[in-house]
Write an enzyme that holds these catalytic residues in place. Structure first.
Site, PDB file in Angstrom:
ATOM      1  CB  SER A  23     -16.110   2.908  -0.308  1.00 61.11           C
ATOM      2  OG  SER A  23     -17.316   2.482   0.288  1.00 61.11           O
TER       3      SER A  23
ATOM      4  CG  ASN B 215     -19.575   0.189  11.801  1.00 64.71           C
ATOM      5  OD1 ASN B 215     -19.584   0.717  10.690  1.00 64.71           O
ATOM      6  ND2 ASN B 215     -19.736   0.872  12.913  1.00 64.71           N
TER       7      ASN B 215
ATOM      8  CB  THR C 231      29.326 -12.875  -1.527  1.00 64.48           C
ATOM      9  OG1 THR C 231      30.725 -12.829  -1.805  1.00 64.48           O
ATOM     10  CG2 THR C 231      28.944 -14.299  -1.134  1.00 64.48           C
ATOM     11  CG  HIS C 232      30.393  -8.517  -1.231  1.00 60.36           C
ATOM     12  ND1 HIS C 232      30.187  -7.630  -0.207  1.00 60.36           N
ATOM     13  CD2 HIS C 232      30.824  -9.671  -0.652  1.00 60.36           C
ATOM     14  CE1 HIS C 232      30.504  -8.208   0.949  1.00 60.36           C
ATOM     15  NE2 HIS C 232      30.880  -9.454   0.709  1.00 60.36           N
TER      16      HIS C 232
ATOM     17  CB  SER D 130      14.175  -0.523 -27.767  1.00 64.39           C
ATOM     18  OG  SER D 130      14.399   0.820 -28.176  1.00 64.39           O
TER      19      SER D 130
ATOM     20  CE  LYS E  67      17.794  -1.714 -24.855  1.00 59.17           C
ATOM     21  NZ  LYS E  67      18.654  -1.303 -23.807  1.00 59.17           N
TER      22      LYS E  67
ATOM     23  CG  ASN F 220      14.545  -3.521 -23.397  1.00 56.63           C
ATOM     24  OD1 ASN F 220      15.757  -3.719 -23.454  1.00 56.63           O
ATOM     25  ND2 ASN F 220      13.953  -2.489 -23.964  1.00 56.63           N
TER      26      ASN F 220
ATOM     27  CD  GLU G  27      13.429  -3.336 -17.269  1.00 57.36           C
ATOM     28  OE1 GLU G  27      13.704  -2.126 -17.217  1.00 57.36           O
ATOM     29  OE2 GLU G  27      13.228  -3.937 -18.346  1.00 57.36           O
TER      30      GLU G  27
ATOM     31  CE1 TYR H 232     -15.558   1.314   9.357  1.00 58.06           C
ATOM     32  CE2 TYR H 232     -16.850   3.282   9.816  1.00 58.06           C
ATOM     33  CZ  TYR H 232     -16.180   2.471   8.925  1.00 58.06           C
ATOM     34  OH  TYR H 232     -16.124   2.811   7.603  1.00 58.06           O
TER      35      TYR H 232
ATOM     36  CD  GLN I  42     -15.365   4.504   2.470  1.00 57.14           C
ATOM     37  OE1 GLN I  42     -16.438   4.306   3.004  1.00 57.14           O
ATOM     38  NE2 GLN I  42     -15.144   5.567   1.698  1.00 57.14           N
TER      39      GLN I  42
ATOM     40  CE  LYS J 152     -14.145  -1.627   2.227  1.00 57.21           C
ATOM     41  NZ  LYS J 152     -13.666  -0.750   3.354  1.00 57.21           N
TER      42      LYS J 152
HETATM   43  N1  ARG Z   1     -17.859   1.849   3.290  1.00 60.17           N
HETATM   44  C1  ARG Z   1     -17.566   1.633   4.669  1.00 60.17           C
HETATM   45  C2  ARG Z   1     -16.142   1.077   4.808  1.00 60.17           C
HETATM   46  O1  ARG Z   1     -15.653   0.576   3.851  1.00 60.17           O
HETATM   47  C3  ARG Z   1     -18.520   0.630   5.243  1.00 60.17           C
HETATM   48  C4  ARG Z   1     -18.772   0.816   6.690  1.00 60.17           C
HETATM   49  C5  ARG Z   1     -19.479   2.079   6.877  1.00 60.17           C
HETATM   50  N2  ARG Z   1     -19.847   2.285   8.206  1.00 60.17           N
HETATM   51  C6  ARG Z   1     -20.214   3.489   8.639  1.00 60.17           C
HETATM   52  N3  ARG Z   1     -20.542   3.585   9.860  1.00 60.17           N
HETATM   53  N4  ARG Z   1     -20.234   4.523   7.835  1.00 60.17           N
HETATM   54  O2  ARG Z   1     -15.535   1.146   5.839  1.00 60.17           O
END
Ligand code: ARG
Length: 457
Positions: A22, A109, A154-155, A276, A282, A284, A289, A316, A321, A324
């Protein structure tokens, strides 16, 4: 190799290391990770689990790693898996074995749960600031165009006249609810998970309250399994962000419409529009958008994490993971959208002549004509019917209400008299003198109230 391979005799396959890492995205949790680790080291020393000297070395070591990262000197090695291992192994590299004491009474964790909570708390504060800035821009635009009338729809059919300020204040209200939602979400983010360990709690005499205080949390988590398995707080941020983006996307849609030649209600500043590559005429509304478009990705992240979480047994699981990228992307998208929207709103010009002319088209005073008949004793349903027939007559003749003679009016109801001429856009607005209505007096009060709510203290 400092990477945890405890029971293993060989390193992970290269593709596996890449697949499971990660670090390429969670590197941005380094400030939270270091802040959390410094507090943890302090707590360990306070409790006599490590010595003050050891804590001092660890804390200094962590601070210099923060500098290395900020100066771009840190070597992020993907094989170290995540930001937690990358920092810890660099700490041991720099200060020696004592660095290995930092992870006492802690698991990745509860560490990652802490980092994510610290990150989300900051994100909420930045988000609320961003919303406030944008709300102020809306109020300034409303205040500078207090007398501008436009058709309400409306509409997407012309319905009744409203003040532009009233229309803008509708968005203010939506954003105000967004602020409330983020503040409410904060209550559940504001919980300190350290001490949960891997899942069962830790076997050391730790001071969780001390950690909460050090790290600015108002509570500690009450169940170790839950604390490491819970990502509700990420979901709540993403849900609030999705609703917020939905609001911005609706405004975006209106900006797209209003800046079209067909509506021609506004002129976007050149800094907030694009040309454009083929059509020289144009201009835009790409910012609007893209906000509309990016909303889809924000919803996607919410849906992705809901789906990721739905089948996970306690506690966990590595699946988590995957929380993120979606969160980071959502925060970045919402904050940048608020920033560009603030600028776009601050610089756009209202074409008040065009909005006023648009009110004149489309019989927007039809409801007022019905109300006129009601005041003279006609039940509303009958009045509605009479005016409906009057509209279809006028439309057929190609006339506006003002262009009809009193005799023509009288063909539809004898209750019509000269005083029907008093019905105007102005009278229509003024008549809607209820709390939350578009009467200038009401809008003035709403504007003043809104200004107080977002005043910088
Ligand atoms: N990179 C892991 C996550 O984002 C961190 C926790 C990892 N824990 C483990 N037991 N592998 O969730």
């Amino acid at each position: 190799m400092s990477h945890i391979r405890g029971r293993f005799s060989k390193p992970a396959d290269k593709a596996v290391a890449q697949y499971t890492a990660s670090l390429p995205f969670d590197y941005r949790l380094y400030p939270q990770d270091i802040t959390g680790s410094i507090a943890h080291a302090r707590m360990l020393a306070k409790q006599g689990i490590i010595t003050d000297e050891e804590a001092a070395k660890i804390i200094d070591g962590l601070k210099s790693i923060q500098q290395e990262i900020e100066q771009g000197k840190f070597n992020f090695k993907t094989e170290l898996e995540d930001i937690h291992m990358a920092i810890e192994s660099r700490l041991i590299e720099n200060i020696g074995e004592v660095g290995g004491k930092l992870h006492t009474a802690r698991s990745r964790n509860d560490q990652v749960a802490l980092d994510m909570r610290l990150f989300t708390k900051e994100a909420i504060s930045d988000t609320i600031n961003g919303i406030r800035g944008f709300q102020r821009a809306l109020l300034d635009l409303a205040g500078a165009n207090k007398d501008v009338v436009m058709p309400g729809y409306t509409h997407l059919q012309v319905a009744q006249p409203v003040l532009l300020a009233h229309h803008l204040l509708a968005y203010f209200e939506m954003l105000q609810r967004d602020v409330d939602r983020f503040n409410d979400c904060l209550k559940r983010v504001d919980v300190m998970p350290l001490g949960s360990g891997a899942l069962a709690g830790v076997a050391y005499d730790m001071d969780r309250e001390f950690l909460a205080k050090e790290l600015g949390f108002s509570k500690v988590s009450q169940n170790s399994l839950d604390a490491v398995a819970d990502r509700d707080f990420v979901l709540e941020y993403e849900a609030a962000a999705s609703i917020g983006m939905m609001h911005l996307s609706r405004l975006a849609e209106e900006i797209v419409l209003w800046s079209s030649a067909d509506f021609d209600f506004i002129e976007l500043d050149e800094a907030y529009a694009t040309g454009s590559s083929i059509m020289p005429q144009k201009k835009n509304p790409d910012v609007a958008e893209l906000a509309r478009g990016k909303t889809g990705r924000v919803y996607g992240s919410l849906m992705a994490l809901l789906t990721t979480m739905k089948g996970l047994p306690l506690a966990y699981n590595r699946d988590m993971q995957e929380d993120k990228q979606g969160l980071f992307d959502t925060v970045d998208t919402l904050l940048s959208t608020l920033e560009v929207f603030e600028g776009m709103i601050r610089t756009l010009k209202i074409k008040s002549g065009n909005t006023a002319r648009a009110v004149e088209r489309g019989y927007t005073l039809a409801t007022d004509l019905a109300d006129y008949l009601v005041k003279k004793g006609e039940p509303f349903r009958t009045a509605h019917d009479i005016v409906g027939r009057l509209v279809s007559y006028a439309a057929e003749k190609g006339k506006s209400f003002a262009e009809l003679s009193i005799n023509e009016y009288k063909k539809f109801s004898t209750l019509f008299g000269e005083d029907v001429r008093k019905i105007s856009v102005k009278s229509s607005l003024a008549a809607r003198d209820v709390t939350g209505g578009t009467a200038p007096k009401q809008v003035e009060q709403a504007l003043a109230k809104a200004r107080k709510m977002v005043a910088k203290v």
